[in-house]
Every structure is written in structure tokens, then in C-alpha cells.
Design an enzyme around this catalytic site. Structure first.
Site, PDB file in Angstrom:
ATOM      1  N   ASP A  41       0.810  -1.219   0.000  1.00 49.70           N
ATOM      2  CA  ASP A  41       0.000   0.000   0.000  1.00 49.70           C
ATOM      3  C   ASP A  41       0.848   1.275   0.000  1.00 49.70           C
ATOM      4  O   ASP A  41       2.009   1.263   0.406  1.00 49.70           O
ATOM      5  CB  ASP A  41      -0.876   0.037   1.263  1.00 49.70           C
ATOM      6  CG  ASP A  41      -2.043  -0.916   1.187  1.00 49.70           C
ATOM      7  OD1 ASP A  41      -2.037  -1.794   0.308  1.00 49.70           O
ATOM      8  OD2 ASP A  41      -2.953  -0.792   2.031  1.00 49.70           O
ATOM      9  N   ASP A  42       0.195   2.344  -0.382  1.00 56.94           N
ATOM     10  CA  ASP A  42       0.654   3.737  -0.189  1.00 56.94           C
ATOM     11  C   ASP A  42       1.702   4.202  -1.199  1.00 56.94           C
ATOM     12  O   ASP A  42       2.168   5.328  -1.129  1.00 56.94           O
ATOM     13  CB  ASP A  42       1.208   3.988   1.222  1.00 56.94           C
ATOM     14  CG  ASP A  42       0.166   3.783   2.310  1.00 56.94           C
ATOM     15  OD1 ASP A  42      -0.990   3.462   1.974  1.00 56.94           O
ATOM     16  OD2 ASP A  42       0.509   3.935   3.488  1.00 56.94           O
ATOM     17  N   HIS A  99      -6.212   3.161  -3.716  1.00 59.16           N
ATOM     18  CA  HIS A  99      -6.101   3.354  -2.258  1.00 59.16           C
ATOM     19  C   HIS A  99      -6.403   4.808  -1.898  1.00 59.16           C
ATOM     20  O   HIS A  99      -5.861   5.328  -0.927  1.00 59.16           O
ATOM     21  CB  HIS A  99      -4.685   2.944  -1.818  1.00 59.16           C
ATOM     22  CG  HIS A  99      -4.499   2.803  -0.333  1.00 59.16           C
ATOM     23  ND1 HIS A  99      -5.442   2.245   0.508  1.00 59.16           N
ATOM     24  CD2 HIS A  99      -3.451   3.136   0.480  1.00 59.16           C
ATOM     25  CE1 HIS A  99      -4.980   2.248   1.751  1.00 59.16           C
ATOM     26  NE2 HIS A  99      -3.783   2.787   1.760  1.00 59.16           N
ATOM     27  N   HIS A 146      -4.954   9.517   0.888  1.00 62.50           N
ATOM     28  CA  HIS A 146      -4.956   8.762   2.142  1.00 62.50           C
ATOM     29  C   HIS A 146      -5.674   9.457   3.299  1.00 62.50           C
ATOM     30  O   HIS A 146      -5.199   9.433   4.448  1.00 62.50           O
ATOM     31  CB  HIS A 146      -3.512   8.424   2.566  1.00 62.50           C
ATOM     32  CG  HIS A 146      -3.396   7.111   3.280  1.00 62.50           C
ATOM     33  ND1 HIS A 146      -3.664   6.964   4.626  1.00 62.50           N
ATOM     34  CD2 HIS A 146      -3.050   5.893   2.838  1.00 62.50           C
ATOM     35  CE1 HIS A 146      -3.478   5.709   4.978  1.00 62.50           C
ATOM     36  NE2 HIS A 146      -3.102   5.020   3.911  1.00 62.50           N
ATOM     37  N   TYR A 200      -6.458   3.199   6.194  1.00 63.63           N
ATOM     38  CA  TYR A 200      -6.642   2.779   7.591  1.00 63.63           C
ATOM     39  C   TYR A 200      -7.714   1.679   7.726  1.00 63.63           C
ATOM     40  O   TYR A 200      -8.102   1.328   8.833  1.00 63.63           O
ATOM     41  CB  TYR A 200      -7.038   3.961   8.496  1.00 63.63           C
ATOM     42  CG  TYR A 200      -6.207   5.189   8.267  1.00 63.63           C
ATOM     43  CD1 TYR A 200      -4.894   5.257   8.718  1.00 63.63           C
ATOM     44  CD2 TYR A 200      -6.729   6.285   7.573  1.00 63.63           C
ATOM     45  CE1 TYR A 200      -4.121   6.380   8.484  1.00 63.63           C
ATOM     46  CE2 TYR A 200      -5.963   7.419   7.336  1.00 63.63           C
ATOM     47  CZ  TYR A 200      -4.664   7.460   7.801  1.00 63.63           C
ATOM     48  OH  TYR A 200      -3.904   8.575   7.569  1.00 63.63           O
ATOM     49  N   HIS A 245       3.620  -2.332   3.185  1.00 61.09           N
ATOM     50  CA  HIS A 245       3.725  -0.986   2.595  1.00 61.09           C
ATOM     51  C   HIS A 245       5.067  -0.875   1.885  1.00 61.09           C
ATOM     52  O   HIS A 245       6.117  -0.957   2.545  1.00 61.09           O
ATOM     53  CB  HIS A 245       3.594   0.080   3.682  1.00 61.09           C
ATOM     54  CG  HIS A 245       2.282   0.051   4.387  1.00 61.09           C
ATOM     55  ND1 HIS A 245       1.999  -0.835   5.400  1.00 61.09           N
ATOM     56  CD2 HIS A 245       1.154   0.783   4.195  1.00 61.09           C
ATOM     57  CE1 HIS A 245       0.762  -0.641   5.811  1.00 61.09           C
ATOM     58  NE2 HIS A 245       0.209   0.336   5.096  1.00 61.09           N
TER      59      HIS A 245
HETATM   60 NI    NI Z   1      -2.512   3.073   3.424  1.00 61.52          NI
END
Ligand code: NI
Length: 290
Positions: free
Chosen positions: A104-105, A154, A158, A195, A245
Site C-alpha cells: 500500500d501507499d 487506495h 490517504h 486505515y 507498505h
Molecule cells: Ni494506506
């Protein structure tokens, strides 16, 4: 006898050379390779912000595409220089012990190295991207798709979506869909809420299947290679989805050992869509494993 045959051979060689020239001209017109290679090292970028107040308009713009036309013609590559992308053979996760690794991210500074590691191990993963990071890493995002990985949405920046009005939730989803589609030609079909924060209203506003996880590595909290390896190898169960991540160096450093350990446990690596292959995923529903 011999002389007559040589003439025929020379004539044939002449024809083949003429045909060969035309072919190589066609190949030189293709510009695709070096653009991706340039991104492989991954320019150091500021980490993806996970702070809700981050303003996406301050993200650095990509210079990659602007300089592309000035680049010299790429040398034609010998056929053995690049390992071929393994064909995505269909895996039946009702029969195999499947696991889906998710990152992720990103994309971020370590994503290029992660892609190298996954390619070396012939493993396909799923990347849940932040829309605001796509423009600065176009080559990496294209490479994900070209090398058989799945790209999921995603959000743009965020935020905790449960704190936003519905129109803003929809904008977070739509902008990221568009950014990925512009770069890869394909739009994501899966969404992972930042989250894991989601309620009924957000689920409706997102309008895509919501992918959560069965193993939370907490890699962002501990930033510890050894811990990432232990959790990543021991905790997954059949049909699981593992949350990592790729914006953290200790996570990427742990991946080769995680892959090796999970393989020793008999796992087959699949993307999230492959994990659910054969099932129709419903928009707004949550999925944490097969
Ligand atoms: Ni995230």
C-alpha cells in the site's frame, strides 16, 4: 556443381539481408524499453504522506515524460538481455494454497527494487496506489501492469474517508481511477480504504469492492526487517491477504525472505483478483480473504 550452388546461396543471402534491414528499422521505431528502465531505480521521492491534511497539489511533478523525446534512439536489445515476463498462468485457489501479498501507499522510492525482487521470484502481487503518487512514478506504475501485478485504488491522498462528505469520497476514488487509467490504460477494479476505515455511507460512495486483509504486518509501525520476515512467513493462512507498505525500506528488504519462507510452507502467490477468481465481488462489500 559447387560454384552454381554458391551463387544461389549468395542470392538468398542478399534477399535475407534486404528483408532484415526493413525489419530492424521497424524495431528501432519502438521507444518503450528505456523509459521503464530509467524508472527502475526509483527516484528518491518524499514518502507518501499518510497525513489527512496533505495537499496533493504540492506533490512533485514528473519530469520523466518531458525529457523522453530528447532521448537517443535505444539500442536494439539482444533477446536474452531481459528475462521474459512469465505468462500469468491461471491458478485455481480452491485447489492450491494461495496467498495474496499487497503493498500500500506507493509507489515510492523502494518500489523499483521490490518489482525487481518480485520478478526474480516470479511472484505477482497487488499494489494499492495513492493517486497523488502516480504522476511521479509513471514508469513504475506501467511496469506493475506489464509484469503481471494488479493495481488497486487506495484513494488519492490517504484521508480517513469516514470523516469526508460523500462527494469528496467519490472525488478521492475517481481521481485515482483516472490517474491509473491514464498511465496504464486499465482502471483498478478493487479499492482499499485508507486505515481500513469504512462505514456504510463510505462503502456506497466508493462503489467498488473493498479489500481489507487477514494479516496486518504492522510494518509501518515497527520498521524492522527481522520482524517483517517472521510475521510475513508465519502468519498467513490459506486464502489470506497480507498487508505491507512498499514505501518503507525494511519492508522491501524483508520481501525475498518472506517469499522464500512462504514458498517453503507451500504457498502459491496470486493477485487479489486471482485469489477471488470465479467469484463475483460486490461493490461496497468488504473482503479480507478467500
Ligand atoms: Ni494506506
Amino acid at each position: 556443381m559447387v560454384r552454381g550452388r554458391s551463387c544461389v546461396v549468395f542470392a538468398l543471402l542478399g534477399l535475407m539481408l534486404a528483408a532484415g534491414c526493413g525489419h530492424s528499422t521497424t524495431q528501432r521505431a519502438e521507444p518503450s524499453r528505456t523509459r521503464d528502465a530509467g524508472d527502475r531505480t526509483g527516484d528518491p521521492q518524499p514518502s507518501a504522506s499518510t497525513e489527512p491534511g496533505h495537499d496533493p497539489s504540492t506533490s512533485p511533478a514528473s519530469q520523466e515524460d518531458e525529457v523522453a523525446p530528447q532521448r537517443p534512439e535505444p539500442e536494439p536489445e539482444p533477446p536474452t538481455a531481459e528475462p521474459p515476463v512469465p505468462p500469468s498462468s491461471r491458478v485455481d485457489c480452491s485447489l492450491r494454497k494461495c496467498v495474496a501479498l499487497t503493498f500500500d501507499d506507493g509507489p515510492g522510492a523502494y518500489t523499483g527494487r521490490l518489482l525487481d525482487q518480485l520478478r526474480a521470484a516470479h511472484v505477482h502481487a497487488t499494489f494499492f496506489l495513492l493517486g497523488q503518487n502516480v504522476a511521479g512514478h509513471r514508469g513504475l506504475v506501467r511496469r506493475m501492469v506489464e509484469e503481471g501485478h494488479e493495481v488497486g485504488n487506495h484513494s488519492w491522498s490517504h484521508p480517513d474517508l469516514t470523516t469526508l462528505p460523500s462527494w469528496e469520497v467519490r472525488a478521492q476514488v475517481r481521481r485515482t481511477q483516472q490517474a491509473v487509467q491514464d498511465v496504464t490504460g486499465v482502471a483498478p477494479v478493487l479499492f482499499r480504504p485508507p486505515y481500513g476505515a469504512v462505514d456504510g455511507r463510505v462503502a456506497d460512495a466508493v462503489g467498488m469492492p473493498l479489500v481489507l486483509w487477514s494479516v496486518d504486518s504492522l510494518d509501518w509501525l515497527h520498521r524492522d526487517v527481522r520482524r517483517n520476515i517472521i510475521v510475513g512467513v508465519r502468519q498467513p493462512r490459506r486464502g489470506g491477504i497480507v498487508l505491507f507498505h512498499d514505501i518503507h525500506r525494511p519492508t522491501v528488504a524483508a520481501v525475498p525472505s518472506v517469499l522464500e519462507g512462504l514458498r517453503e510452507r507451500g504457498f502459491t502467490f496470486v493477485t487479489v483478483s486471482e485469489l477471488f477468481d470465479g467469484r463475483t465481488l460486490t461493490p461496497g462489500h468488504r473482503y479480507a480473504g478467500r
